[in-house]
Design a protein around this motif. Structure first.
Motif, mmCIF file in Angstrom:
data_model
loop_
_atom_site.group_PDB
_atom_site.id
_atom_site.type_symbol
_atom_site.label_atom_id
_atom_site.label_comp_id
_atom_site.label_asym_id
_atom_site.label_seq_id
_atom_site.Cartn_x
_atom_site.Cartn_y
_atom_site.Cartn_z
ATOM 1 N N SER A 207 0.850 -1.202 0.000
ATOM 2 C CA SER A 207 0.000 0.000 0.000
ATOM 3 C C SER A 207 0.883 1.248 0.000
ATOM 4 O O SER A 207 1.047 1.914 1.016
ATOM 5 C CB SER A 207 -0.910 -0.009 1.224
ATOM 6 O OG SER A 207 -1.710 1.146 1.245
ATOM 7 N N VAL A 208 1.446 1.563 -1.171
ATOM 8 C CA VAL A 208 2.388 2.672 -1.276
ATOM 9 C C VAL A 208 1.633 3.931 -1.688
ATOM 10 O O VAL A 208 1.435 4.207 -2.860
ATOM 11 C CB VAL A 208 3.502 2.353 -2.298
ATOM 12 C CG1 VAL A 208 4.495 3.499 -2.385
ATOM 13 C CG2 VAL A 208 4.204 1.064 -1.934
ATOM 14 N N ASP A 209 1.173 4.674 -0.690
ATOM 15 C CA ASP A 209 0.530 5.963 -0.952
ATOM 16 C C ASP A 209 1.022 6.973 0.077
ATOM 17 O O ASP A 209 1.722 6.625 1.029
ATOM 18 C CB ASP A 209 -0.996 5.854 -0.957
ATOM 19 C CG ASP A 209 -1.578 5.372 0.357
ATOM 20 O OD1 ASP A 209 -0.936 5.550 1.408
ATOM 21 O OD2 ASP A 209 -2.695 4.818 0.344
ATOM 22 N N LYS A 210 0.678 8.227 -0.140
ATOM 23 C CA LYS A 210 1.204 9.309 0.693
ATOM 24 C C LYS A 210 0.877 9.095 2.168
ATOM 25 O O LYS A 210 1.739 9.269 3.033
ATOM 26 C CB LYS A 210 0.647 10.648 0.215
ATOM 27 C CG LYS A 210 1.158 11.829 1.004
ATOM 28 C CD LYS A 210 0.565 13.137 0.497
ATOM 29 C CE LYS A 210 0.984 14.292 1.364
ATOM 30 N NZ LYS A 210 0.376 15.553 0.920
ATOM 31 N N ARG A 211 -0.356 8.723 2.473
ATOM 32 C CA ARG A 211 -0.764 8.553 3.866
ATOM 33 C C ARG A 211 0.074 7.472 4.552
ATOM 34 O O ARG A 211 0.581 7.659 5.653
ATOM 35 C CB ARG A 211 -2.258 8.211 3.950
ATOM 36 C CG ARG A 211 -2.789 8.146 5.378
ATOM 37 C CD ARG A 211 -4.260 7.773 5.414
ATOM 38 N NE ARG A 211 -4.534 6.449 4.885
ATOM 39 C CZ ARG A 211 -4.317 5.309 5.537
ATOM 40 N NH1 ARG A 211 -3.806 5.312 6.742
ATOM 41 N NH2 ARG A 211 -4.601 4.145 4.979
ATOM 42 N N GLU A 212 0.241 6.332 3.897
ATOM 43 C CA GLU A 212 1.033 5.239 4.481
ATOM 44 C C GLU A 212 2.504 5.629 4.628
ATOM 45 O O GLU A 212 3.145 5.285 5.617
ATOM 46 C CB GLU A 212 0.918 3.973 3.618
ATOM 47 C CG GLU A 212 -0.410 3.272 3.728
ATOM 48 C CD GLU A 212 -0.663 2.692 5.113
ATOM 49 O OE1 GLU A 212 0.275 2.171 5.754
ATOM 50 O OE2 GLU A 212 -1.820 2.761 5.560
ATOM 51 N N ILE A 213 3.023 6.344 3.646
ATOM 52 C CA ILE A 213 4.420 6.775 3.727
ATOM 53 C C ILE A 213 4.614 7.723 4.906
ATOM 54 O O ILE A 213 5.571 7.583 5.678
ATOM 55 C CB ILE A 213 4.872 7.420 2.401
ATOM 56 C CG1 ILE A 213 5.034 6.320 1.341
ATOM 57 C CG2 ILE A 213 6.169 8.202 2.575
ATOM 58 C CD1 ILE A 213 5.317 6.822 -0.051
ATOM 59 N N LEU A 214 3.710 8.681 5.069
ATOM 60 C CA LEU A 214 3.839 9.621 6.181
ATOM 61 C C LEU A 214 3.695 8.925 7.533
ATOM 62 O O LEU A 214 4.388 9.279 8.490
ATOM 63 C CB LEU A 214 2.824 10.755 6.040
ATOM 64 C CG LEU A 214 3.121 11.742 4.911
ATOM 65 C CD1 LEU A 214 1.975 12.721 4.739
ATOM 66 C CD2 LEU A 214 4.430 12.471 5.151
#
Length: 177
Positions: A106-113
């Motif tokens: 699940s590589v998206d902005k929310r998960e990265i942050l």
């Protein structure tokens, strides 16, 4: 020294071109404004390209920039104009694989942050001082996860004192290398 492959920076931008994370290993961009200008310029140059299927390569302002988009995050690795673009692409691909493993696909902005501490550990496992250390995604993810386990809990769940102790330990380790 010139024979050793190196990276100028690793940058993650969101779908609007705003910085999610960045690590610079060169003084080519000495100020924060210079870095932000560079980030906006590469975003503007690459946003209309098809960087979703595979790693793309472009030359921008005498730098080789390899990039790939994943959902709402744009991943960039920049090298000198004389750098081997295949090596830069393998750095980016290894980073993407490690991030995918850590974030369980699940590589998206929310998960990265939410997992920024692990993402930055991945960057540290790939490049040190601009020099490429590792490009295998599995190995990078394993090392980053083991650092996280060593510190006891994710950075976001540590008290300020614990976080400072871990940061001091990482600084001491990097100075001893």
């Amino acid at each position: 020294m010139d024979l050793c492959p190196s990276v100028k920076n690793i940058i993650l931008l969101d779908s609007e071109g705003k910085r999610v994370a960045a690590k610079y290993y060169s003084n080519d961009w000495p100020t924060r404004d210079a870095k932000e200008t560079f980030e906006k310029a590469i975003f503007d140059k690459t946003q209309k390209t098809n960087g979703r299927a595979e790693v793309e390569i472009t030359i921008f302002e005498n730098y080789i920039v390899v990039y790939k988009f994943s959902q709402d995050v744009h991943f960039y690795v920049t090298g000198d104009e004389n750098e081997n673009e295949i090596i830069l692409a393998s750095v980016l691909q290894g980073f993407l694989e490690a991030v995918g493993i850590i974030l369980k696909g699940s590589v998206d902005k929310r998960e990265i942050l939410e997992n920024l501490d692990l993402i930055l550990l991945c960057v540290d496992e790939i490049v040190d001082g601009g020099f490429i250390l590792e490009t295998d995604g599995n190995s990078i993810a394993d090392k980053a996860a083991s650092h996280s386990r060593d510190s006891g809990s994710p950075l976001s769940e540590q008290t300020l004192t614990q976080a400072l102790a871990v940061a001091r330990e990482h600084l001491a380790r990097s100075l001893l290398r």
